[in-house]
Design an enzyme around this catalytic site. Structure first.
Site, PDB file in Angstrom:
ATOM      1  N   CYS A 106     127.500 -73.062  55.656  1.00  0.00           N
ATOM      2  CA  CYS A 106     127.930 -71.703  55.965  1.00  0.00           C
ATOM      3  C   CYS A 106     129.445 -71.585  55.856  1.00  0.00           C
ATOM      4  O   CYS A 106     130.014 -70.506  56.048  1.00  0.00           O
ATOM      5  CB  CYS A 106     127.482 -71.303  57.359  1.00  0.00           C
TER       6      CYS A 106
ATOM      7  N   ASP B 152     131.720 -72.974  57.814  1.00  0.00           N
ATOM      8  CA  ASP B 152     132.529 -73.305  58.989  1.00  0.00           C
ATOM      9  C   ASP B 152     131.829 -74.191  60.013  1.00  0.00           C
ATOM     10  O   ASP B 152     130.659 -74.005  60.329  1.00  0.00           O
ATOM     11  CB  ASP B 152     133.147 -72.080  59.689  1.00  0.00           C
TER      12      ASP B 152
ATOM     13  N   CYS C 266     137.668 -71.129  57.403  1.00  0.00           N
ATOM     14  CA  CYS C 266     138.760 -70.315  56.879  1.00  0.00           C
ATOM     15  C   CYS C 266     139.890 -70.225  57.900  1.00  0.00           C
ATOM     16  O   CYS C 266     139.772 -70.714  59.023  1.00  0.00           O
ATOM     17  CB  CYS C 266     138.242 -68.925  56.525  1.00  0.00           C
TER      18      CYS C 266
ATOM     19  N   CYS D 213     133.774 -65.699  63.034  1.00  0.00           N
ATOM     20  CA  CYS D 213     134.652 -66.822  63.412  1.00  0.00           C
ATOM     21  C   CYS D 213     134.847 -66.843  64.934  1.00  0.00           C
ATOM     22  O   CYS D 213     134.856 -67.912  65.556  1.00  0.00           O
ATOM     23  CB  CYS D 213     136.017 -66.708  62.742  1.00  0.00           C
TER      24      CYS D 213
END
Lengths: 132, 404
Positions: free
Chosen positions: A37, A39, A62, A105
């Site tokens: 995915c 992360d 990221c 995130c």
């Protein structure tokens, strides 16, 4: 995509990068996400007298994922352990001005915090029951 | 050396100063409409357009009368697929393309499926190459068109155009080639390769944006198309609309420069490409080349840096313009469909960076890019839990991750 100044700051100067000894009974470790995915976050806390005295992270992801986990460790340090559970992903979104596409995130960072705290609590409970 | 450094020449190229200079008079003194038949303004514009059409044609070994001017390669691709599918639908309803083609082809293919056409999307191997036998087997008596690209825009893999053209000619089906990335960077000759239609655009060969071409064969066989845009009957009725005279003049000049200098330029790009690849892989471990090791675009280096996410790497290369196959760089949250089709795992697709070396890049720039990439990858790996696991001898792919 333009990054907010705070994301750039955390990316350039990440706080608390590193690892704690995961076998230490005072250390809780949370590892969330998946490489497919894009992360993975590892967040660790060290607890003394129910207070988080240290926090470390390592993140594959990221810039916003790195910033979210970096911010999480900053917020966790010095907090009583139960207050750590009050950190919400929306607080992270607000602090870092994350755009909608990066909200996941912050969700991941909240999950990492919970996973680390639960891991610590689980360990503590096991030690207690072993002592009984 | 000036920063930021531009190394994303598959996305677009800067306009060559010689091209710009050639274009400028057509914005001012020579502003006529090339379709105006009764005064000198029109005649001058028409002459300029016809001269440019000849230059554009020469780059691919075609005749000027076979060049249809469009707004760019996306329009050319749309016109080729839709135009052929519609015009030849009495003959057959089947077209063949490939899973790693540009979205301008894939999405047009999907649209045609909605309209009742049958579309075969050929798979590719781990290098992004098609299997010619598989292509031969896919052609049926209902097939009217095979559309395959010259050079892939992400991974640079080249298709064997001559072999494809031989096959399609033998089988009596038309061959469209999306030559957008290939033109100027590999040998393309429509006669030698039996190409019947070819799409390309000015801005990938140091010309202006907003102008492209579709080559449409006039004889042996004569290719017919249903138009997408109706109006004044420009471009032999295949594409109406007043011509973008300055753009076309620029396209012509860009094609002319490529025709004269392309062979030498390819040599230069190859040197720079190898310098990047060697420079990075010498310094950094766990780096994988995506695409074909040899049969590839001379300016393309596509690398996956294991344990580092692509967007965060781009962020660390803030003074360098390159691109990534990571989902985070697109709105879709899906990593590159091209890398997926090659069987590159999603984790490595997220870790990919595409370097597109071009005419104006220098060795000094390449060395700077190498330095910065090595630095950024090392820094991010220190921060990566996956790298830490790898160092401890744990294979991250052996973990049962919970996808989110």
């Amino acid at each position: 995509m333009a990054y907010s100044d705070k994301v750039i700051d955390h990316y350039n100067e990440p706080r608390n990068v590193g690892s704690l000894d995961k076998n230490d009974e005072n250390v809780g470790t949370g590892m969330v996400g998946a490489p497919e995915c894009g992360d993975v976050m590892k967040l660790q806390i060290k607890v003394e007298n129910d207070v988080i005295v240290d926090a470390k992270f390592k993140t594959f992801g990221c810039g916003s994922a790195i910033a979210s986990s970096s911010l999480a460790t900053e917020w966790l340090k010095g907090k009583p352990i139960d207050e750590g559970l009050n950190i919400r992903n929306t607080d992270i979104v607000e602090e870092l001005s994350l755009p909608p596409v990066k909200i996941h995130c912050s969700v991941l960072a909240e999950d990492a915090i919970k996973a680390a705290i639960n891991d610590y609590k689980q360990k503590a409970a096991n030690i207690e029951s072993a002592a009984d | 050396m000036k920063t930021p450094i531009y190394m994303d020449n598959h996305a677009t190229t800067s306009v060559d100063p010689r091209v710009l200079e050639t274009m400028l008079p057509y914005f001012s003194d020579t502003f006529g409409n090339s379709a105006s038949r009764n005064h000198s303004f029109g005649w001058q514009a028409e002459e300029a357009v016809e001269n440019a059409r000849g230059q554009i044609a020469r780059l691919i070994g075609a005749d000027a009368r076979e060049i249809i001017i469009t707004s760019g390669a996306t329009e050319s691709d749309n016109l080729a697929l839709t135009g052929v599918a519609e015009f030849y639908k009495e003959k057959g309803n089947h077209i063949i393309t490939c899973v790693i083609e540009h979205k301008a082809i894939l999405d047009t293919g999907h649209m045609l499926e909605q309209k009742g056409f049958e579309v075969t999307f050929l798979p590719v191997d781990k290098h992004g190459s098609i299997d010619l036998d598989e292509l031969a087997d896919a052609i049926t008596d209902k097939t009217t068109l095979v559309s395959l690209m010259a050079a892939n825009n992400e991974i640079g893999t080249l298709n064997p155009l001559k072999e494809i053209g031989k096959l399609t000619r033998e089988k009596g089906v038309l061959f469209h080639c999306d030559a957008t990335q290939g033109v100027g960077h590999m040998d393309i000759d429509v006669e030698e390769m039996n190409i019947d239609l070819a799409s390309f655009t000015a801005h990938k060969i140091y010309g202006p944006k907003g102008v492209g071409a579709l080559y449409v064969r006039r004889r042996k066989p004569r290719v017919r198309l249903s138009p997408l845009i109706y109006g004044g009957g420009h471009e032999r009725g295949m594409r109406s609309g007043t011509l973008n005279v300055p753009g076309i003049v620029g396209f012509g000049k860009a094609a002319d420069i490529m025709h004269e200098e392309g062979a030498q330029e390819r040599e230069n790009l190859l040197v720079l490409r190898e310098r990047i690849f060697q420079g990075i892989t010498r310094e950094v471990e766990y780096v994988y080349l995506n695409g074909h090791p040899d049969t590839r675009h001379p300016g393309n280096v596509n690398l996956s840096f294991a344990y580092v996410e692509g967007e965060s790497l781009l962020m660390g290369l803030s003074d360098i313009a390159v691109s990534s196959g990571s989902a985070c760089t697109s709105a879709s949250l899906e990593p590159s469909y091209v890398l997926r089709a090659l069987g590159v795992g999603d984790d490595l697709a997220h870790s990919s960076i595409r370097f597109g070396v071009g005419r104006f890049n220098t060795e000094e720039e390449v060395d700077y890019v190498i330095l910065r990439v090595v630095e950024a990858v090392s820094r991010l790996r220190e921060m990566s839990p996956l790298y830490e696991m790898a160092q401890e001898g744990i294979d991250p792919s052996s973990i049962n991750w919970s996808a989110h």
